[in-house]
Design an enzyme around this catalytic site. Sequence first.
Site, PDB file in Angstrom:
ATOM      1  N   GLY A  79       0.819  -1.203   0.000  1.00 49.50           N
ATOM      2  CA  GLY A  79       0.000   0.000   0.000  1.00 49.50           C
ATOM      3  C   GLY A  79       0.853   1.253   0.000  1.00 49.50           C
ATOM      4  O   GLY A  79       2.072   1.198   0.176  1.00 49.50           O
ATOM      5  N   GLY A  99       0.960   5.655   1.123  1.00 49.52           N
ATOM      6  CA  GLY A  99       0.431   6.787   1.859  1.00 49.52           C
ATOM      7  C   GLY A  99       1.283   7.993   1.548  1.00 49.52           C
ATOM      8  O   GLY A  99       2.270   7.900   0.800  1.00 49.52           O
ATOM      9  N   GLY A 100       0.913   9.141   2.110  1.00 48.45           N
ATOM     10  CA  GLY A 100       1.631  10.360   1.835  1.00 48.45           C
ATOM     11  C   GLY A 100       3.084  10.324   2.275  1.00 48.45           C
ATOM     12  O   GLY A 100       3.922  11.052   1.752  1.00 48.45           O
ATOM     13  N   MET A 101       3.400   9.472   3.264  1.00 54.37           N
ATOM     14  CA  MET A 101       4.764   9.422   3.788  1.00 54.37           C
ATOM     15  C   MET A 101       5.536   8.199   3.316  1.00 54.37           C
ATOM     16  O   MET A 101       6.622   7.937   3.812  1.00 54.37           O
ATOM     17  CB  MET A 101       4.735   9.453   5.317  1.00 54.37           C
ATOM     18  CG  MET A 101       4.447  10.832   5.894  1.00 54.37           C
ATOM     19  SD  MET A 101       5.670  12.051   5.393  1.00 54.37           S
ATOM     20  CE  MET A 101       7.124  11.383   6.195  1.00 54.37           C
ATOM     21  N   VAL A 149       4.575   0.872   1.395  1.00 52.66           N
ATOM     22  CA  VAL A 149       4.849  -0.278   2.255  1.00 52.66           C
ATOM     23  C   VAL A 149       4.853  -1.536   1.398  1.00 52.66           C
ATOM     24  O   VAL A 149       3.918  -1.787   0.636  1.00 52.66           O
ATOM     25  CB  VAL A 149       3.805  -0.402   3.384  1.00 52.66           C
ATOM     26  CG1 VAL A 149       4.129  -1.597   4.276  1.00 52.66           C
ATOM     27  CG2 VAL A 149       3.753   0.873   4.209  1.00 52.66           C
ATOM     28  N   LYS A 184       8.670  -0.244   4.985  1.00 50.82           N
ATOM     29  CA  LYS A 184       8.164   1.065   4.580  1.00 50.82           C
ATOM     30  C   LYS A 184       9.309   1.872   3.991  1.00 50.82           C
ATOM     31  O   LYS A 184      10.353   2.034   4.619  1.00 50.82           O
ATOM     32  CB  LYS A 184       7.540   1.805   5.753  1.00 50.82           C
ATOM     33  CG  LYS A 184       6.892   3.125   5.357  1.00 50.82           C
ATOM     34  CD  LYS A 184       6.028   3.684   6.462  1.00 50.82           C
ATOM     35  CE  LYS A 184       5.279   4.914   5.986  1.00 50.82           C
ATOM     36  NZ  LYS A 184       4.385   5.452   7.034  1.00 50.82           N
ATOM     37  N   ASP A 238      -2.994  10.301  13.036  1.00 47.51           N
ATOM     38  CA  ASP A 238      -3.566   9.823  11.773  1.00 47.51           C
ATOM     39  C   ASP A 238      -4.352   8.541  11.999  1.00 47.51           C
ATOM     40  O   ASP A 238      -4.198   7.550  11.274  1.00 47.51           O
ATOM     41  CB  ASP A 238      -2.463   9.603  10.731  1.00 47.51           C
ATOM     42  CG  ASP A 238      -3.029   9.498   9.306  1.00 47.51           C
ATOM     43  OD1 ASP A 238      -4.148  10.000   9.071  1.00 47.51           O
ATOM     44  OD2 ASP A 238      -2.354   8.917   8.441  1.00 47.51           O
TER      45      ASP A 238
END
Length: 403
Positions: free
Chosen positions: A48, A50-52, A55, A70, A164
């Site tokens: 997946g 995400g903004g950071m 993974v 990650k 978050d």
Amino acid sequence: MEPTEPHAQPQEDNTIMSLSGSGGAISLDQDLPSGTRIGKYQVKRLLGRGGMGAVYEAADTILHRAVALKILPQVLTGDKQSLARFIREAQLAARLNHPNAVTVYDVGRKGGVYFIAMELVRGVSGEDILRSGKRLSVAEATGFVADACRALVAAHGAGLIHRDIKPANILRANDGTVKLTDFGLAKLHAAGEMTMSHKDVVLGTPKYMSPEQAQNETVDGRTDLYALGATYYALLTGAAPFDEGTTMQILYAHCTKPVPDPRQIAQDVPEACARIIQKAMAKKPSQRYATARDMLDDLEAVLGRKSVGDETQADFTGLIAALGKADPSADDDASGPSLVAARDGMAMTPAAGPPGWTAWAARPVMIAGLVGGVAVLLITVGALATLTWALTRPVSTPPPNPT
């Protein structure tokens, strides 16, 4: 090491890092192909984004175990602030040692790639459940959120704010264990890092973001509780509390609109659950739960359990009441919930009877045991007294017999 596969843009409900007024998300790098080596880790597949970061499932080639790896997007590696936040994620998460929090194994840099190796949780996330179209039962949703709340109790106790909380960051393993993950936006309360480092940066996920976070104001643990309340709403109803419009419209709704009642969508939701959501999502932090422990206590009450540290004790009468049965002594309706609890590996079904019947039925045994214990104590004391008297009494000597 150059990635070759095209990247996928993050969906709107993923974590965002955008500049106010721009409405855009930071572009991510290409996906890493299977077989890519990063130090001792070998990439298997993308899990997946995400903004950071992205993974991946990867293999630790030295310890021979699967990990979640990650990777910080290369486009951010020149940003000292992003690098510091990424490293801090690992440092903060590594401080947590809790069964409901994902374990961090390693953090480092290889060939210019920054990574964090974490426990790989095989199962589904809350977001996966929502996207499947399945709405969890009251007991399932409440247990899911209660376990995440347990992780927050530990995190907040360590001075950490997650910042978050959302369904995508709460995982349910195949064995049923629920774990909170991704502290990439966490801030260390004890260090006084309570506001954004850049006034134009918005961090978080709009559909679950607290009013103070949306307005870039001071945040604390109650910010996480707001997001957890919004997550609870989504798991009970199948959709986030504010789910329509643009990102800015959703943020505005969090700041101004009344908290929706989940019972308007799911009529089987008990009033107790609606009250938890209303309190957790209060606009003003001062009107929310003061601590994660307070919220956990109410969640446990819905489940019919009493919190005793990290242990729980079943309370069948409380479970019946929490699931919306106004009179536990009334005849059971065939369409009502089936209540079965497991204790010490054995299934136990509550017997029919008036409120507190289970406790009253157990009292004769308790009383008999108490009386027996007192009797044994009295006998023991009597025996000791007799023995003491026999050992200490004076011995009379008969007078001599005259001759």
